[in-house]
Motif scaffolding. Structure first.
Motif, short mmCIF file in Angstrom:
data_model
loop_
_atom_site.label_atom_id
_atom_site.label_comp_id
_atom_site.label_asym_id
_atom_site.label_seq_id
_atom_site.Cartn_x
_atom_site.Cartn_y
_atom_site.Cartn_z
N ALA A 10 31.24 7.92 39.76
CA ALA A 10 30.11 7.46 40.57
C ALA A 10 28.81 7.44 39.78
N GLY A 11 28.86 7.94 38.55
CA GLY A 11 27.67 7.94 37.72
C GLY A 11 26.89 9.23 37.74
N SER A 28 22.00 12.19 38.65
CA SER A 28 22.48 10.83 38.38
C SER A 28 21.30 9.89 38.24
N SER A 29 21.43 8.93 37.35
CA SER A 29 20.42 7.88 37.22
C SER A 29 20.86 6.63 37.97
N ASN A 30 22.00 6.70 38.63
CA ASN A 30 22.52 5.56 39.39
C ASN A 30 21.82 5.49 40.74
N PHE A 33 24.06 5.99 43.74
CA PHE A 33 25.00 7.09 43.57
C PHE A 33 25.61 7.53 44.90
N ALA A 36 28.16 5.23 46.02
CA ALA A 36 29.34 5.33 45.15
C ALA A 36 30.18 6.55 45.49
#
Length: 508
Positions: A10-11, A28-30, A33, A36
């Motif tokens: 999921a990052g 997380s930098s997503n 996230f 995800a």
């Protein structure tokens, strides 16, 4: 392993984890996230724990802060509260502690039978404990205390120490110190006394300076309590960011639903772990003057990040965590007249017991209305007291007491946050009087079920008022404070199974 792989997919990167209950803090930098995570079958969901923006002046608690009164309410209070006569064997400020008299935690009551035992440990999950306060330091266990919180400058202000992890004997908010004092202020000829003045206090801090209590620190604190042999935990909070945690509210996005599910599941796991290790969990019911068995709206969630809240219709399938988590003993708040405090949540399914929490507006149309002594008095950190006293409106609500050259400060607060520690103190007395030796950790232990049975047998059963629909005329025209008490003498929505009592609990 599957969960860690899912997080990576999921990052996210695991920062720390609580393996006992399967909860991890992840960065997380997503930006997607949380969505995800929802697509990963190995993960329940994710809850936010990241500052975005700056908390408004007044802090998180401003949305339902009945504990610290408004400036107008403080100004309305008289600066010379009435004083009753103090018996020679009482603490200097005992005449202000109607709350202890209500539950028979007095020299002629439970103190003469059992004041608690050092081997009984009470964990305070809150903003911290001022372990150097002269009324707390003799009962404070610094070695076992832990701080599971890292200060976040955007919501807590500048870090006081380079690591941003405050020492375990510091409370920069004051809430946790007040709670701890109600449980176990010492009988030492100074200030106030707690319900169980000889039990041991352990700071298992889960709260930010700014008043937020996020999921990972609170879960870590609950699990730690079970690992080290703490007997009772006090939880005078709800877990941010959701006041009501729903599973499938149509007003919520899939990510928001997953977040609420995560809070519910993770907290339930932590409570189950704690109870299985002999911890009795006690929580405040909240200050939203809401029937928790029939909630209808939630306009405050999510309260984090600040400014992201939106109105939702809610129902009884939505719960406040941790007070409605299975296995938690829930406490409503009473004023000195034994009335349910107008702010206190209630509910026939939810209220287990009641206890004095303070009610500034009690005794309407009498001289005692809006008096500081209608609230609960308990220790306050010195630095916070001295800063607060710069405002003259705070003077009636903060007292100083000295014994020789040793001085301490004490403040009046009200709330279900104050009711819960009275019940926590009674639970600690029950373990002190009826517990058995703990072969794992030393001291005493007692199963949470057994503690609750004694509380039930010894609480003062109190019926619903007549008529059962209670109004608060000074709140008019706001009818949201009107409350309907349902139930019987044995259990009802205002008093639960009764008002906790320290004397009958130790005599049982």
């Amino acid at each position: 392993a599957a969960a860690k792989a899912a997080i990576k997919a999921a990052g996210g990167t695991v920062v720390k984890e609580n393996a006992q209950v399967g909860v991890a803090t992840v960065k997380s930098s997503n930006p997607a996230f949380m969505a995800a995570v929802g697509r990963q079958s190995a993960l329940v969901g994710a809850a936010r724990n990241r500052p975005i923006g700056k908390i408004p002046s007044g802090g998180r608690a401003a949305k339902e802060d009945v504990e610290r009164l408004t400036a107008a309410e403080r100004a309305a209070a008289k600066a010379s509260p009435k004083q009753a006569g103090r018996a020679p064997d009482q603490e200097p400020l005992a005449d202000r502690q109607w709350d202890m008299r209500m539950i028979d935690a007095t020299p002629s009551g439970s103190y003469r039978v059992n004041q608690g035992r050092r081997g009984v440990m009470v964990g305070i999950i809150d903003s911290g404990i001022d372990g150097n306060h002269p009324d707390l330091r003799s009962n404070f266990n610094r070695d076992l205390s832990r701080n599971f919180v890292t200060d976040i400058p955007l919501i807590d202000g500048p870090c006081e120490v380079p690591s941003c992890v405050d020492p375990v004997d510091v409370d920069d908010n004051g809430h946790g110190t007040h709670v701890a004092g109600l449980v176990a202020s010492a009988l030492n000829g100074l200030g106030t006394a707690g319900v169980a003045p000889k039990v041991t206090l352990v700071n298992i801090r889960g709260g930010q300076d700014g008043g937020f209590l996020f999921l990972q620190p609170t879960v870590d604190a609950m699990v730690y309590a079970g690992l080290v042999g703490i007997d009772v935990i006090n939880m005078s909070f709800y877990t941010d960011p959701w006041l009501f945690n729903c599973l499938d509210n149509p007003a919520d996005s899939p990510e928001a639903q997953a977040e609420q599910r995560t809070v519910r599941v993770a907290t339930q796991r932590a409570i189950n772990f704690a109870r299985a290790h002999g911890v009795t969990p006690i929580a405040s019911m909240g200050n939203g003057h809401t029937d928790l068995g029939n909630p209808t709206e939630d306009a405050t969630s999510p309260d984090f990040p600040p400014g992201t809240n939106y109105p939702r219709t809610v129902d009884n399938s939505c719960i406040t965590v941790p007070v409605e988590t299975r296995g938690v003993i829930s406490i409503s708040a009473l004023g000195p007249s034994y009335r349910k405090a107008d702010y206190s949540n209630y509910g026939i399914e939810q209220t287990d017991f009641s206890a004095p929490g303070g009610f500034f507006r009690d005794y309407y149309l009498t001289d005692q209305y809006r008096q500081p002594e209608n609230m609960n008095l308990s220790p306050m950190p010195q630095a916070l007291a001295e800063a607060a006293l710069e405002d003259p409106a705070n003077v009636p609500f903060i007292l100083r007491d000295c014994k020789g050259s040793t001085c301490g400060y004490y403040q009046y607060l009200q709330g279900t946050s104050m009711a819960a520690p009275h019940a926590t103190g009674v639970a600690a007395l029950i373990v002190s009087a009826h517990g058995r030796r703990d072969p794992r950790h030393g001291g005493l232990t007692m199963s949470p079920r057994a503690v609750e049975r004694v509380m039930t047998r010894t609480a003062k059963q109190t019926p619903c008022p007549f008529p059962p629909v209670v109004t608060y005329p000074d709140r008019a025209p706001d009818l949201s404070y009107t409350a309907n008490c349902e139930g019987t003498l044995e259990r009802n929505g205002f008093y639960g199974r009764g008002i906790v009592n320290a004397l009958t609990a130790v005599l049982d």
